[in-house]
Write a protein that holds these residues in place. Structure first.
Motif, short mmCIF file in Angstrom:
data_model
loop_
_atom_site.label_atom_id
_atom_site.label_comp_id
_atom_site.label_asym_id
_atom_site.label_seq_id
_atom_site.Cartn_x
_atom_site.Cartn_y
_atom_site.Cartn_z
N ALA A 1 0.83 -1.21 0.00
CA ALA A 1 0.00 0.00 0.00
C ALA A 1 0.86 1.26 0.00
O ALA A 1 0.61 2.20 -0.77
N VAL B 1 -5.11 3.66 -2.74
CA VAL B 1 -5.16 2.26 -2.34
C VAL B 1 -6.36 2.02 -1.42
O VAL B 1 -6.63 2.81 -0.52
N TYR C 1 -8.27 -1.27 0.84
CA TYR C 1 -8.05 -2.64 1.32
C TYR C 1 -9.15 -3.07 2.29
O TYR C 1 -9.55 -2.30 3.15
N GLY D 1 -3.44 4.09 2.74
CA GLY D 1 -4.62 3.74 1.98
C GLY D 1 -5.90 3.90 2.78
O GLY D 1 -5.89 4.44 3.90
#
Length: 325
Positions: free
Chosen positions: A30, A40, A42, A52
């Motif tokens: 990331a 990013v 997740y 991110g």
């Protein structure tokens, strides 16, 4: 670009002991993508990595979150247990650009019997899978589908008992030598990154261990970190073996090839996904791993990478960095 990175341990919280290693790989990736100008996202069941944007997920809906969020992103990358990787990569591939291995390649790598057969047919040296024990030899007992030295033992005897078969275990010959891995970007023009020294611990199990009562000379095998890079005059020979392995298996993206260096290099495992070694590599490699993964899919890779210095880490260090929460 919007990049989805889905790591199974962080995204499910199903096994807390795996979170430090998973979070390390996730954070490393990331941060790299962010440094080269990308967004990013997740999935997370609670762990925050400080880079991110986290997306709430659970063990029950992890796959659905991957599928849903992949549609909103330009590319994605998955890190998961090898047996689950094919299905998850298929969900990713159907909804965005997959920066990792195809479902078919991941499935072949995950099956240690099939993977061994493919490599052997291609002329790549691999430990032989044994049907019965021979006196004076050592064998590695491990699940046919598994990763990270999971449930792995070194034995001098074994029998294919009902439990052995029920657990879908295999026995392969033990090769004496240095335990190494090669990290590389697989694709049209494979790019080796580093040779890494793996620290493998052999712990004696008690003779009265009920689970292993039918075996003798038993030692547990545990991975405990690595040194990056491992400097050896045989580097090109090792690279050539790893590149041959990923080519014949059809791998793509970041791949870790586990090798035992004996009189010749033997491929013992192929991990079709980012591995823990990435943590060390990111500290000695000038290039950004995020940039390399994107160039592998959308552009052209450089001929080599710049490595300076060395880095050693243990699994305990990762636990301290990310907490055994």
């Amino acid at each position: 670009m919007k990049i989805l990175i889905a790591e199974f341990a962080v995204g499910t919280d199903i096994e807390k002991s795996l979170i430090p290693e998973g979070a390390t790989m996730l954070k490393t990736l990331a941060e790299s993508f962010v440094r080269v100008g990308h967004e990013v996202y997740y999935p997370s069941a609670g762990t925050e990595i400080g880079a991110g944007t986290s997306l709430k997920s659970t063990v029950e809906n992890f796959g659905q979150v991957v599928e849903r969020e992949a549609k909103k992103c330009d590319a994605g990358l998955l890190i998961a247990p090898d047996g689950m990787l094919p299905e998850l990569n298929r969900a990713l591939e159907e909804n965005t650009v997959n920066l990792g291995c195809s479902p078919e390649s991941a499935a072949c790598c995950a099956d240690k019997v099939l993977c061994t057969e493919v490599l052997k047919k291609a002329g790549i040296r691999v430990p032989e899978i044994a049907e019965r024990a021979e006196k004076g030899k050592k064998y590695v007992i491990k699940p046919r589908f598994g990763c990270g030295a999971e449930a792995t033992s070194l034995v001098t005897e074994f029998e294919k008992t009902e439990a052995f078969i029920a657990n879908d275990c295999i026995a392969s010959e033990y090769i004496e030598g240095k335990h190494l891995s090669v990290s590389l970007i697989a694709g049209e023009k494979p790019l080796p990154l580093t040779v890494n020294r793996q620290f493998i611990e052999f712990g004696e199990k008690k003779a009265g261990d009920e689970e292993n009562s039918e075996k003798t000379g038993i030692s547990g095998i545990k991975y405990n970190g690595s040194l990056t890079p491992y400097r050896t005059p045989r580097k090109e020979e090792i690279y050539e073996t790893a590149i041959s392995a990923v080519k014949c298996l059809g791998c793509f993206g970041y791949v870790g090839v586990d090798i035992v260096l004996s009189d010749l290099p033997y491929v013992v495992d192929v991990n079709p996904r980012p591995t823990a070694s990435l943590f060390g590599i990111s500290r000695v490699m000038k290039e950004e791993i995020g940039d390399l993964l994107l160039r592998n899919r959308f552009g052209e890779l450089p001929d080599s990478v710049w490595i300076e210095g060395e880095y050693h880490f243990s699994k305990d260090m990762l636990g301290e960095l990310f907490g055994k929460n």
